[in-house]
Design an enzyme around this catalytic site. Structure first.
Site, PDB file in Angstrom:
ATOM      1  N   LEU A   1       0.823  -1.220   0.000  1.00 47.84           N
ATOM      2  CA  LEU A   1       0.000   0.000   0.000  1.00 47.84           C
ATOM      3  C   LEU A   1       0.854   1.266   0.000  1.00 47.84           C
ATOM      4  O   LEU A   1       0.470   2.274  -0.588  1.00 47.84           O
ATOM      5  CB  LEU A   1      -0.949  -0.001   1.200  1.00 47.84           C
ATOM      6  CG  LEU A   1      -2.184  -0.887   1.040  1.00 47.84           C
ATOM      7  CD1 LEU A   1      -3.038  -0.849   2.292  1.00 47.84           C
ATOM      8  CD2 LEU A   1      -3.010  -0.467  -0.183  1.00 47.84           C
ATOM      9  N   CYS A   2       2.034   1.199   0.657  1.00 46.04           N
ATOM     10  CA  CYS A   2       2.845   2.420   0.713  1.00 46.04           C
ATOM     11  C   CYS A   2       3.371   2.801  -0.678  1.00 46.04           C
ATOM     12  O   CYS A   2       3.524   3.969  -1.000  1.00 46.04           O
ATOM     13  CB  CYS A   2       3.979   2.295   1.724  1.00 46.04           C
ATOM     14  SG  CYS A   2       5.142   0.998   1.330  1.00 46.04           S
ATOM     15  N   THR A   3       3.631   1.776  -1.506  1.00 43.85           N
ATOM     16  CA  THR A   3       4.045   2.069  -2.886  1.00 43.85           C
ATOM     17  C   THR A   3       2.909   2.773  -3.627  1.00 43.85           C
ATOM     18  O   THR A   3       3.110   3.781  -4.303  1.00 43.85           O
ATOM     19  CB  THR A   3       4.410   0.772  -3.634  1.00 43.85           C
ATOM     20  OG1 THR A   3       5.538   0.199  -3.000  1.00 43.85           O
ATOM     21  CG2 THR A   3       4.733   1.040  -5.103  1.00 43.85           C
TER      22      THR A   3
ATOM     23  N   GLU B   1       2.545   6.325  -1.945  1.00 44.33           N
ATOM     24  CA  GLU B   1       3.635   7.293  -1.928  1.00 44.33           C
ATOM     25  C   GLU B   1       4.551   7.283  -3.154  1.00 44.33           C
ATOM     26  O   GLU B   1       4.924   8.329  -3.642  1.00 44.33           O
ATOM     27  CB  GLU B   1       4.487   7.090  -0.660  1.00 44.33           C
ATOM     28  CG  GLU B   1       3.752   7.551   0.591  1.00 44.33           C
ATOM     29  CD  GLU B   1       4.272   6.839   1.827  1.00 44.33           C
ATOM     30  OE1 GLU B   1       5.451   6.426   1.826  1.00 44.33           O
ATOM     31  OE2 GLU B   1       3.472   6.684   2.778  1.00 44.33           O
TER      32      GLU B   1
END
Ligand SMILES: [Zn+2]
Lengths: 481, 452
Positions: free
Chosen positions: B213-215, B218
């Site tokens: 999810l962070c990829t 962000e």
């Protein structure tokens, strides 16, 4: 009529609209529409080839109802070509379909120019003598040719095309062309703007591995007289150097760099296969040269000049841990280079031997080796026997075991025929096992639906690959169940 | 030389009526074999899609006139490039019904019963009716479910492992499984208790790689990242509570345009509507030829398992037509401790334990982690979660001791059906349990206690 984009969605995801357009331009001729031929064509019609022509001189018999889905009760006694063609037409209204009620062997004998109107001929269930003649006709007319045959629980598919040029390729898992050990000036300058020892941990863990490896490789060559790591020991040291750059254990970009470090070790320049093609005398082009060799000549020129020893760049980069900005910039640099190079990545050519050459001058040593190899002897045994049954049929007017009764005599006749064939091939003293000869007589030239669907499936897949210039295509393949 | 009488089974007869040299151990050639297959072999085809259409045709023309097909889907336009039994005018109709009808129209004497429903909707008795189950599926969950059902019959209503831990023949329900993706595919045979079952080699089907999810939030880099951001993050932010419907073109269009915006913001190329559909619906590319190849291999194996007319595949064939053509046969081995095809998980109980308490135990059992459990014993439903009528009928059993419900025997096999796994990865499954009651004479049976 359905929107073709929707109808073909699941295949467009593989070969794209260009591939589809190539398929739609093709005109295919099928010889013999038993189950092997019918099933081959069914898969091609569904995919949307341009046009089909079904050639078969026989009438539908009761026995055909048991192995061919494209004939039915009401068609017994009628032209098989007509019946099969009618069914195929139903499958896809975008495909133009016609039939010719004629025996293929007759056409091959009497009207060889008939075949030059097609882009590809699928020849099924032909015996050796017809295969050899048709092969010569299609080769001279520059028509692609695929043979398919089902025989009991065995069979083969083989391709015969003059040259199979792979110009545009969509490799599945090809070694990425990243030039990590040989960056061009723009890529090198971009790498120079990035500091691997940045104090900012967020920037540090978002530096793409491509940059890490380019910089580390350059540093290495500077301290090693311009050489890259080559020994096992050096490669290990190189990986340890990368590891030492890590400032936290969760830096995925450095893990990716270590995993991809083998890309640095691979040699610069073009592969031996490409080297061999550009060294071919055909690459000295003249006004008679084919489009393919004109392209090869251009490629050769490029490698010698602009390319500096490298082939044109393909331009795609894999996904990797990175900040968006660095990744997008990197992508742009690779694409710009690919565009300035021309859109050719690699060029392959495989030329197939004429069937006649293969049959008359077999590669004896190889054949002999496979005949005694545990893993291959069954497949090669059937290869020999598939040829032996054609000789048998030429002598006795039927295939071994085709009709019931007198099986023992058929078996001994086939055995004699096979031994003679082996001698003719130069494999004196080689034998085939009793099991294989018995099985072959048991098969009695039966065309079983499931085997035909399997062989036809492979044949149709190869047809598509021949059209799209996929990377390599089948050279010779056989199955035993 | 005798000229054969014209016959519909002209070609197949050569294989089934003549003696052979490369054959299975129980091959008895003759017209009786052909007739036995015709009269008493029932085959279930699971799935009426790309593989299913081919399988029905292939089996019908391979001497199997008694076929059933089960599929819950309706025909879509995107099926028409490979599912050759369907025409444009069939779009919207149930696949199983149209496929059955088309094959019956063309092949005389073949009888195909279609089932337009989910595989989970059928009672276990339905599956026990077939001699062999052929799978033409594109989902791991569905394969897993059928595998559980077929391996469950390994014991039927009694303990069918003999003293050497070998499964007894009559309870073996063979499966033949095919799968394709683009130019690649596999065909395998599963003889429960002998060759590895689907669960023994579940690692062959690694879980889908999901982007962190962070990829997505962000550092998006690819078009797929932008699409998944719109689909998994942005959608929920904007549509509070309304869930995304991949079959609604408006929803798909919304995700697409959001993905385009995000891609523009980050300067990422390559977002198209087609790719959006592909990523969100996890569309697997599919072509006619690969389905034909794999189905034909499966149909041949089915004939070989039933007749022994040739040696069967042992036990997993892969086909790869991407670069050249490669086939490979691998002999995988069974996982002796497999929860699905093994002798069953051993559960030791006091005689006083109620059915309710037994069900509660299964939820905490480290190997099972089962919730929403239904229980059956020797074909009798002890407790059913659904449908409501059955739930009501069986509810009163919950407070009775399991020992009494099982007729007071010291050890036996119990089948339980429920949801396995944790969080959002739950899926319905069938498990076989070996229940042993303590304090009864003769329970310390060595073959029962081992290998749980
Ligand atoms: Zn198992």
């Amino acid at each position: 009529m359905a929107e073709p984009k929707t109808k073909y969605d699941r295949q467009l995801r593989i070969w794209g609209e260009q591939g589809q357009a190539a398929l739609e331009k093709s005109s295919i001729c099928l010889l013999n529409c038993g189950p092997t031929g019918s099933e081959t064509l069914k898969n091609l019609v569904l995919g949307g080839v341009g046009s089909i022509t079904v050639v078969d001189g026989s009438k539908v018999e009761l026995g055909d109802l048991g192995n061919n889905f494209m004939v039915d009760e009401s068609s017994v006694g009628q032209s098989k070509a007509k019946t099969v063609c009618a069914f195929l037409e139903e499958l896809n209204d975008a495909v133009k379909a016609k039939f010719i009620e004629e025996y293929p062997e007759k056409l091959i004998e009497s009207n060889p120019s008939f075949f030059s109107q097609f882009t590809l001929v699928v020849a099924t269930q032909l015996v050796e003598s017809s295969m050899v003649k048709l092969d010569r006709i299609c080769r001279d007319a520059n028509v692609k040719l695929i043979f398919a045959r089902s025989y009991g629980l065995t069979g083969f598919v083989r391709i015969s095309v003059k040259e199979h040029a792979v110009i545009e390729s969509k490799p599945d898992h090809f070694l990425d062309d990243l030039r990590l050990n040989n960056p061009w000036p723009e890529l090198r300058r971009f790498a120079e703007t990035i500091d691997l020892d940045t104090p900012d941990p967020v920037v540090h863990k978002h530096t793409p591995y491509v940059i890490i490896l380019i910089k580390m490789a350059e540093e290495w060559t500077k301290t090693h007289d311009g050489n890259l790591p080559s020994t096992r020991e050096e490669k290990k040291v190189f990986k340890d150097l990368i590891k030492a750059k890590m400032i936290a254990s969760d830096e995925d970009n450095y893990k990716e760099a270590i995993e991809a470090s083998f890309k640095v070790f691979s040699p610069q320049g073009i592969s031996p296969a490409v080297q061999q093609i550009i060294n071919d005398s055909c690459a000295d082009v003249n006004s008679n040269s084919s489009d393919f060799w004109v392209l090869v000549a251009a490629l050769k020129e490029f490698i010698a000049n602009e390319g500096g020893g490298e082939a044109p760049l393909e331009g795609a980069i894999p996904d990797m841990t990175s900040s968006t900005e660095l990744y997008v910039n990197l992508q742009k640099i690779y694409q710009a280079k690919a565009e300035t190079d021309f859109l050719v990545m690699e060029t392959y050519v495989c030329r197939y031997r004429l069937i006649e050459d293969e049959y008359n001058s077999p590669v004896q040593l190889e054949l002999q080796k496979y005949l005694t190899d545990e893993d291959y002897c069954v497949a090669v045994g059937f290869y020999i026997l598939l040829r032996a049954v054609d000789r048998f049929a030429a002598n006795y007017n039927s295939f071994p075991g085709q009709f019931d009764g007198e099986m023992d005599e058929e078996i001994s006749r086939l055995k004699t025929t096979a031994v003679t064939l082996l001698n003719d091939l130069g494999c004196n003293g080689s034998t085939l096992t009793e099991d294989l000869i018995n099985e072959m007589c048991r098969y009695g030239a039966a065309e079983l639906h499931a085997v035909a669907a399997f062989i036809g499936g492979i044949a149709s897949q190869e047809v598509i690959k021949v059209f799209f210039f996929f990377f390599f295509c089948l050279i010779f393949s056989q199955w035993i169940w | 030389m005798a000229v054969s009488e014209p016959s519909r089974s002209r070609d197949l007869d050569k294989l089934l009526l003549r003696p052979g040299h490369i054959i299975g151990p129980n091959f008895e050639p003759g017209p009786e074999l052909r007739e036995a297959i015709k009269e008493s072999v029932k085959v279930l085809v699971v799935g009426a899609g790309g593989l299913g259409c081919e399988l029905l045709k292939d089996l019908a023309l391979t001497g199997f006139p008694n076929l059933d097909v089960i599929d819950m889907d309706r025909i879509e336009v995107t099926n028409l490039n490979r599912q050759f039994l369907f025409r444009l005018e069939d779009v919207g109709k149930p696949k199983a019904e149209v496929a059955a009808k088309r094959v019956m129209e063309r092949v005389n004497g073949v009888n195909i019963t279609p089932h337009f429903c989910r595989i989970e909707d059928k009672p276990l008795d339905f599956y026990s009716d077939f001699n062999i189950i052929v799978l033409g599926l594109d989902s791991i969950e569905a394969r897993s479910y059928i595998n559980g059902v077929a391996c469950g019959f390994l014991v039927g209503t009694r303990l069918s492992y003999d003293s050497d831990d070998n499964p007894r023949d009559e309870t073996v329900k063979p499966m033949v499984d095919g799968g394709t993706e683009g130019f690649k595919g596999h065909a395998r045979i599963i003889l429960p208790g002998t060759t590895p079952c689907f669960e023994c080699t579940i690692w062959l089907f690694p879980p889908q790689v999901k982007f962190p999810l962070c990829t997505l939030a962000e550092t998006p880099r690819t078009a797929a990242h932008c699409i998944e951001y719109a689909h998994l993050i942005k959608w929920d932010e904007v549509h509070s509570g309304k869930s995304f419907d991949p079959d609604n073109p408006e929803d798909m269009q919304w995700v697409y345009s959001e993905a385009v915006k995000r891609a523009e913001l980050f300067g990422i190329p390559g977002v198209t509507y087609s790719l959006t559909q592909g990523v969100v619906k996890n569309i697997i590319p599919a072509i006619a030829s690969t389905n034909a190849i794999i189905s034909a291999a499966c149909a041949l194996e089915t004939l070989k398992i039933v007749s022994d007319c040739s040696k069967t595949l042992s036990n997993y064939l892969t086909y790869n037509g991407v670069e050249g053509l490669h086939t490979k046969v691998t002999e995988f081995v069974r996982d002796k401790d497999c929860l699905v095809c093994g002798p069953g998980v051993l559960i030791e109980l006091e005689k006083s334990v109620t059915l309710k308490k037994f069900i509660d135990q299964l939820e905490d059992h480290p190997k099972l982690l089962l919730t929403r459990v239904s229980v059956s014993h020797r074909g009798k439903n002890l407790y059913m979660q659904a449908p409501p009528v059955l739930e009501e009928m069986t509810r009163s059993n919950l407070d009775l001791p399991l020992f009494d419900l099982m007729g007071g025997i010291s050890k036996d096999i119990v089948h339980v059906n429920g949801m396995a796994g944790k969080g959002d990865k739950k899926q319905s499954c069938l498990r076989k349990l070996r229940v042993v009651f303590r304090g009864i004479d003769g329970v310390t049976d060595i073959d029962m206690a081992g290998g749980a």
